[in-house]
Motif scaffolding. Sequence first.
Motif, mmCIF file in Angstrom:
data_model
loop_
_atom_site.group_PDB
_atom_site.id
_atom_site.type_symbol
_atom_site.label_atom_id
_atom_site.label_comp_id
_atom_site.label_asym_id
_atom_site.label_seq_id
_atom_site.Cartn_x
_atom_site.Cartn_y
_atom_site.Cartn_z
ATOM 1 N N HIS A 37 -8.476 11.964 -102.282
ATOM 2 C CA HIS A 37 -7.960 10.504 -102.259
ATOM 3 C C HIS A 37 -8.059 9.712 -103.402
ATOM 4 O O HIS A 37 -7.459 8.655 -103.439
ATOM 5 C CB HIS A 37 -8.871 9.820 -101.232
ATOM 6 N N GLN A 59 -6.474 6.414 -102.351
ATOM 7 C CA GLN A 59 -5.404 6.280 -101.247
ATOM 8 C C GLN A 59 -6.230 6.497 -100.072
ATOM 9 O O GLN A 59 -6.465 7.614 -99.447
ATOM 10 C CB GLN A 59 -4.285 7.289 -101.344
ATOM 11 N N THR A 61 -5.411 5.534 -96.865
ATOM 12 C CA THR A 61 -4.747 5.935 -95.880
ATOM 13 C C THR A 61 -3.121 6.264 -96.545
ATOM 14 O O THR A 61 -2.914 6.288 -97.517
ATOM 15 C CB THR A 61 -4.263 5.004 -94.725
ATOM 16 N N SER A 62 -2.171 6.885 -95.696
ATOM 17 C CA SER A 62 -0.834 6.972 -96.242
ATOM 18 C C SER A 62 0.000 5.960 -96.569
ATOM 19 O O SER A 62 0.902 6.073 -97.644
ATOM 20 C CB SER A 62 0.170 8.022 -95.151
ATOM 21 N N LYS A 63 -0.520 4.634 -96.389
ATOM 22 C CA LYS A 63 0.231 3.719 -96.683
ATOM 23 C C LYS A 63 -0.484 2.668 -97.566
ATOM 24 O O LYS A 63 -0.261 1.697 -97.993
ATOM 25 C CB LYS A 63 0.614 2.843 -95.492
ATOM 26 N N ARG A 64 -1.886 2.666 -97.691
ATOM 27 C CA ARG A 64 -2.928 2.068 -98.183
ATOM 28 C C ARG A 64 -3.573 2.577 -99.414
ATOM 29 O O ARG A 64 -4.156 3.619 -99.344
ATOM 30 C CB ARG A 64 -4.021 1.566 -97.505
ATOM 31 N N VAL A 65 -2.995 1.948 -100.659
ATOM 32 C CA VAL A 65 -3.632 2.582 -102.173
ATOM 33 C C VAL A 65 -4.233 1.323 -102.777
ATOM 34 O O VAL A 65 -3.515 0.323 -102.904
ATOM 35 C CB VAL A 65 -2.520 3.148 -102.889
ATOM 36 N N GLU A 122 -8.435 -3.685 -89.701
ATOM 37 C CA GLU A 122 -9.187 -3.209 -91.133
ATOM 38 C C GLU A 122 -10.776 -3.226 -90.830
ATOM 39 O O GLU A 122 -11.209 -2.111 -91.057
ATOM 40 C CB GLU A 122 -8.753 -4.164 -91.941
#
Length: 147
Positions: A37, A59, A61-65, A122
């Motif tokens: 991650h 990272q 999640t796939s959308k949250r970096v 969240e």
Amino acid sequence: MAQVEATTERIIAADAETVFDALADYEEVRGKVLTGHFSEYEVREGGDGEGTLVHWKLQATSKRVRDCLLEVTEPTDGQLIEKDRNSSMVTTWTVTPAGEGKSKAVVSTVWNGAAGIGGFFEKTFAPKGLGRIYDELLRNLAAEVEK
């Protein structure tokens, strides 16, 4: 904005000093024990505990970096605090003895969550996801110091 917190702990079959020294070694050990991650890991200043400035992307999640630039302090024996210059995120690592040749490593991260419905999700899901990431990281740390 609600504060969000994720905490994970693990008993490691190595003494507390060995575990703490490995955690504080951003130059050699920390990069080895990070999970998939984390990316773009770079020590920018220092490299051993207090005074270290380290960068990575997390990272979750796939959308949250998250682009993290962390200042490291050691306020007390057995404790590292990583404060992100780019956000409200603060991660505290605490290592204490847990019997003969064992230690307990606890990692806790807090940050100011989003407002509204996004903040609700969240606060509900981020701690579980980050907990899984930290559980894997602590497993990697244990494997490194129990060699």
